[in-house]
Design an enzyme around this catalytic site. Structure first.
Site, mmCIF file in Angstrom:
data_model
loop_
_atom_site.group_PDB
_atom_site.id
_atom_site.type_symbol
_atom_site.label_atom_id
_atom_site.label_comp_id
_atom_site.label_asym_id
_atom_site.label_seq_id
_atom_site.Cartn_x
_atom_site.Cartn_y
_atom_site.Cartn_z
ATOM 1 N N GLU A 276 42.187 -2.505 57.433
ATOM 2 C CA GLU A 276 43.461 -2.496 56.336
ATOM 3 C C GLU A 276 44.270 -3.833 56.008
ATOM 4 O O GLU A 276 45.430 -4.030 55.978
ATOM 5 C CB GLU A 276 44.534 -1.401 56.768
ATOM 6 N N CYS A 344 71.352 -12.422 37.138
ATOM 7 C CA CYS A 344 72.680 -12.800 37.499
ATOM 8 C C CYS A 344 72.750 -12.834 38.469
ATOM 9 O O CYS A 344 73.437 -11.551 39.008
ATOM 10 C CB CYS A 344 73.868 -12.350 36.264
ATOM 11 N N TYR A 373 52.198 -7.426 46.838
ATOM 12 C CA TYR A 373 53.271 -7.827 46.654
ATOM 13 C C TYR A 373 54.245 -8.340 45.405
ATOM 14 O O TYR A 373 54.861 -9.108 45.932
ATOM 15 C CB TYR A 373 53.737 -8.305 48.177
#
Ligand SMILES: *Cc1c(COP(=O)(O)O)cnc(C)c1O
Length: 424
Positions: A276, A344, A373
């Site tokens: 995987e 911020c 990711y």
């Protein structure tokens, strides 16, 4: 190896100048290279050539863009999915249901039904409670689920705590010392057929030793389960092989070394192996292209404020991840800088005191190794629209996810009737 190289002083993705993409699509934008995705898939498959017909089930969560999935489907990949949404994406990309594995600790009954009706190849179960639910759902549909238990081998993968999954205190899998009892109980359930074992100890692993320890434990368990009378057919060894992010650090183990270790440990298992990989396939196949908004003085080094932020690329804020940062058109000078986004939050920092190409306002900068990711973890924090994505193939390129207008973001919210009536 990737296909992001300088040509005539300009970084290209394959044969396309990143300046061209930035000018046409704007920034920030993720840019992926087809040749790199295909190359990494091929290298991994070749590293496993000694095995008998392994299934490479790409971990969709690393990069679920439809064009990336279609590229991998064309190359022959299966898919490892962790939600009903990922399952639908994998099927839509043309990945055969029999090549799909469903992982994850929290599959719902609805997701199980979806996967059963699609006829997926294997459910990787993470608890006996999940086995009970899956058996009930399958029986109610008149279907049978093929399952493996994900075994938690209690091995420290030696990676960042937030991406370590194979220690006994992690939420994943069933403890290896209760596995035989769990298999015995699962075998008696009507809606499921036990066909394998599964393990995945973490991500960005830079040492083969913990993987070898985990696989050895799995081998011992396989022998014991066979002794108990289970007819096993598959062993899913998960993903997790690390990739180079920082050129100054030692290289992680190569796919070839990994493949040789696997072939040695599993030689007498007699099972179809499933893998995987996620990051290994797509990590180096993407960059996040961003533009410098301005450079402001800092107490030591200047702050380079770019138009990408932690909402676009979360890994540095989430895992203290290190990304190489390069000028798209280097000026031939270097400096030390802090690279930050406009959000911020102090956590919206990509690098501190980083030696890098000198850049000035409006220069283009590439965050390297952002294909895994990256876009998939993006959010709209600070009401920043999701980053568009571009796929390059040779000299051709296409926008594979459009830039979402901020108006669409605002329009997605509804006012409750009492606020509408008041303003009417
Ligand atoms: C995330 C994940 C993978 C992929 O991990 P990589 O480090 O990207 O190779 C594989 N299997 C499972 C179960 C996962 O959760």
């Amino acid at each position: 190896m990737d296909h992001f190289l300088y040509r005539d002083g300009v970084m290209h993705a394959e044969d396309v100048a990143l300046t061209e993409i930035a000018e046409t699509v704007g920034t920030p934008v993720y840019v992926y290279s087809t040749a790199t995705i295909e190359r990494h898939f091929r290298v991994f498959r070749e590293a496993l050539a000694a095995l008998d017909d392994p299934l490479i089930a790409y971990a969709v969560k690393a990069n679920p863009n439809a064009a990336v999935l279609a590229t991998l489907a064309r190359a022959g990949a299966g898919a490892d999915v962790v939600s009903g949404g990922e399952l639908k994406r994998a099927l839509a990309a043309g990945i055969a249901p029999g090549k799909i594995v469903f992982s994850g600790v929290g599959k719902t009954a609805d997701e199980m039904a979806l996967a059963l009706n699609a006829g997926i190849g294997q459910f990787n179960l993470e608890s006996e409670e999940e086995a009970e639910t899956l058996s009930e759902v399958a029986a109610s549909l008149g279907l049978t689920a093929r399952v493996a238990f994900r075994i938690n081998p209690d091995v420290d993968a030696g990676t960042h705590a937030k991406i370590s999954t194979g220690r006994s205190e992690n939420k994943f899998g069933i403890p290896h010392d209760i596995a035989r009892a769990a298999y015995a109980r699962a075998a008696a359930r009507p809606g499921i057929v036990v066909q394998g074992v599964a393990v995945h100890i973490g991500s960005q692993l830079t040492d083969l030793a913990p993987l070898e320890r985990a696989f050895t434990r799995i081998g011992t368990l396989i022998a014991a389960l066979r002794g108990d009378g289970h007819a096993l057919a598959t062993a899913d060894l998960g993903g997790g092989l690390g990739i180079p992010y920082d050129p100054a650090r030692p290289l992680p183990p190569s796919p070839a070394d990994y493949g040789a270790m696997v072939a040695r440990i599993t030689a007498d298992w007699g099972l179809r192996l499933i893998f995987e990989p996620g990051r290994l396939i797509v990590g180096n196949a993407g960059v996040l292209l961003t533009r410098v908004i301005r450079v402001k003085p800092g107490s030591a080094s200047p702050f380079v404020i770019v138009d990408a932020a932690m909402n676009d690329l979360m890994r540095p804020a989430l895992y203290d991840a290190w990304h190489d940062i390069r000028a798209v058109v280097p000026r031939g000078e270097r400096f030390d800088a802090n690279v930050v986004g406009p959000v911020c939050e102090t956590g919206d920092t990509f690098a501190m005191e980083r030696p890098m190409d000198r850049v000035a306002a409006s220069d283009l900068v590439a965050f390297m190794t952002a294909g895994a990711y990256g876009a998939t973890m993006a959010s709209t924090y600070n009401s920043r629209a999701l980053t568009p994505e571009v796929l390059v193939s040779g000299g051709d390129w296409a926008v594979v996810r459009e830039r979402q207008p901020v108006e669409a973001l605002i329009a997605a919210d509804n006012l409750p009737h009492w606020l509408v009536e008041e303003s009417a």
